[in-house]
Write an enzyme that holds these catalytic residues in place. Structure first.
Site, PDB file in Angstrom:
ATOM      1  N   ARG A 151       0.897  -1.421   0.123  1.00 32.31           N
ATOM      2  CA  ARG A 151       0.302  -0.359  -0.156  1.00 32.31           C
ATOM      3  C   ARG A 151       0.471   1.589  -0.200  1.00 32.31           C
ATOM      4  NH1 ARG A 151      -4.255  -1.077   5.177  1.00 32.31           N
ATOM      5  NH2 ARG A 151      -1.975  -3.474   5.460  1.00 32.31           N
ATOM      6  N   ASP A 157       6.943  -2.067  11.218  1.00 30.27           N
ATOM      7  CA  ASP A 157       6.013  -0.162  11.035  1.00 30.27           C
ATOM      8  C   ASP A 157       5.656   0.143  11.775  1.00 30.27           C
ATOM      9  OD1 ASP A 157       3.754  -2.101  11.281  1.00 30.27           O
ATOM     10  OD2 ASP A 157       2.974  -2.066   9.781  1.00 30.27           O
ATOM     11  N   TYR A 171      27.547  33.209  -2.341  1.00 34.60           N
ATOM     12  CA  TYR A 171      27.553  30.940  -2.008  1.00 34.60           C
ATOM     13  C   TYR A 171      29.365  31.031  -1.339  1.00 34.60           C
ATOM     14  CZ  TYR A 171      29.695  26.302  -2.860  1.00 34.60           C
ATOM     15  OH  TYR A 171      29.211  24.681  -3.244  1.00 34.60           O
TER      16      TYR A 171
END
Ligand code: UD1
Ligand code: CA
Length: 454
Positions: free
Chosen positions: A18, A108, A352
């Site tokens: 699922r 789970d 950066y």
């Protein structure tokens, strides 16, 4: 209890169809950590010194992942999914080593509270042979019901095998169980598969134990603890519960979260007292923040170390290896990767900084870029203490700027600059008096001529 040895057997052989994923269900992350790793951590926290993981579906991937989050765990493959008792028996070799306590858990069910597991172990220490962790879900459909007689747990009946009367029972099996090690294999070996699903049910050991005069007990945990994940909606629900718990923990430990529901932590985020986190901040894995820092809104931070009283964001991105020492500042739209900003260094706007050191007190102007990559390799930029890098400069690595070095705005710096030197890496400005006006007139008459000719 601490002297009692404990093995956790974690069942994770299921396919998890699922989830609709190529990734095995239990490897889907909660707070950046596979859900089965949360289960392992809970078992460890409850005193399980050894872990046995029963895997099946996606065994190779499972083994690889287990190496990372639980290198000491032993994996066992259950070839055919014949039920939860059959799955536990896949770890027979581990169980037969002889433990006082066996904790059976599902891979789970990531939100299980170690306290609930420890409470179950305590019952074993007091003499129970089997302890079932029960809970009262808002909707019991699909769960095994705890059948009690005279206050004693006598059986667990799976929904499919329940009578209508039994279906009304609200107290359900959360899925976790503690079993006395000395009885575990004998009990499991007696489980048959004469039920609606034709599976070997772990839950049958309750009735078997009772029949043999062994003590069976149920404890109760909260619903959240037992939330099992079958699909991505439940995955998100579990993530939400985990984040809510973690935010509360952070706030109670002295962290200010202005809008806690918009701040997301990782499983390993460390954050010190008196740090303030503004709304909409994301912490990826590996973040350590000391005390008194300010993390402004919309910052994305992972793998970064932030010392006390640093100032980060808004809209800052700190990537792995960003190491901000005390009072360093990274402002809006700046990205820092694999770089140290020493004490009080400032990188305030649109910059950066990658593969670099920025010395203490140095100031990096807006739009500065460390050009660290030539398409093949990465190179280092070293910026000395107190240096000043003018706005919109490109520092082409490998390159070093000495202490107190001064870089003119708009420079492209390809050669190292000594201490206290001033470097221009751009064309000298030329100013031509009157030329602007002359140019404008030329362009205007050219445009008029074009228009007239149609
Ligand atoms: C199980 C319990 C039920 C409980 C519910 C709580 C049994 C018989 N039933 O039902 O009482 O209320 O959990 O969520 O134990 N697994 C294997 N190999 C197998 C079968 C299962 O590894 O052969 C693993 C699954 O991957 C899963 C766990 O065991 O992680 C539970 O199996 P599942 O089939 O989901 O049991 P439920 O029907 O939910
Ligand atoms: Ca289930």
């Amino acid at each position: 209890m601490s002297q009692r040895t404990c093995l956790s057997v974690i069942l994770a052989a299921g396919e998890g169809t699922r989830m609709k994923s190529v990734v095995p269900k239990v490897l889907h992350p909660i707070a950046g950590l596979p859900m089965v790793a949360h289960v392992v951590r809970a078992a460890e926290a409850a005193g399980a010194g050894d872990q046995a993981l029963v895997i099946g579906h996606g065994a190779d991937e499972m083994r690889k992942a287990t190496q990372k989050f639980a290198p000491k765990a032993e994996t066992f493959v259950q070839d055919k999914r014949l039920g939860t008792a059959h799955a536990v028996l896949a770890a027979r070799a581990a169980i037969s080593k002889g433990y006082d306590d066996i904790l059976v858990m599902f891979g789970d069910t990531p939100l299980i509270d170690p306290g609930a597991l420890a409470a179950a172990r305590q019952k074993l220490a007091e003499g129970a042979a089997v302890v079932v962790i029960g809970f009262r879900p808002p909707n019991p459909a699909g769960y095994g019901r705890l059948i009690e007689k005279g206050g004693k747990l006598t059986a667990i009946r799976e929904e499919k095998d329940c009578t209508d009367e039994e279906k009304k029972i609200a107290f359900c099996n959360a899925g976790m169980m503690a079993v006395a090690g000395k009885h575990a294999l004998t009990l499991l070996d007696q489980v048959g598969n004469n039920n609606a699903k034709g599976e070997y049910y772990l839950t049958d050991i309750v009735e078997i134990s009772g029949g043999q005069g062994l003590d069976v007990v149920a404890t109760e945990a909260s619903f959240e603890n037992a939330l099992g994940i079958n699909n991505r909606a439940e995955l998100a629900e579990a993530e939400g519960i985990w984040q809510t718990r973690r935010r509360r923990e952070a706030m109670l430990s002295g962290v200010t979260l202005i809008a806690p529901e918009t701040v997301f932590f990782s499983h390993d985020t460390e954050i010190g007292a008196d740090t303030v986190v503004e709304p909409n901040v994301w912490f990826g894995p590996g973040v350590k923040i000391a005390t008194g820092a300010k993390i402004h809104a919309f910052s994305h931070i992972e793998g970064a170390t932030i010392a006390s009283n640093c100032d980060v964001g808004p809209f800052a991105r700190l990537r792995p290896g960003a190491d901000l020492r005390q009072k360093a500042k990274v402002g809006n739209f700046c990205e820092v990767k694999q770089a140290t900003l020493e004490e009080g260094a400032k990188v305030n706007h649109l910059t950066y900084i990658g593969d670099a050191r920025v010395g203490a007190g140095a100031n990096i102007g807006a739009g500065t870029i460390t050009c660290n990559y030539d398409g093949y390799s990465k190179f280092f930029t070293d910026i000395g203490e107190g240096a000043f890098v003018g706005s919109n400069s490109s520092l082409v690595a490998p390159v070093a700027i000495g202490k107190g070095g001064y870089i003119a705005s708009g420079s492209v710096i390809t050669e190292s600059v000594p201490d206290d030197a001033l470097a221009f890496g751009r064309a000298r400005q030329r100013t031509l008096p009157g030329k602007g006006k002359e140019l404008r007139e030329r362009f205007a008459s050219a445009a008029a001529a074009k228009k007239a000719s149609g």
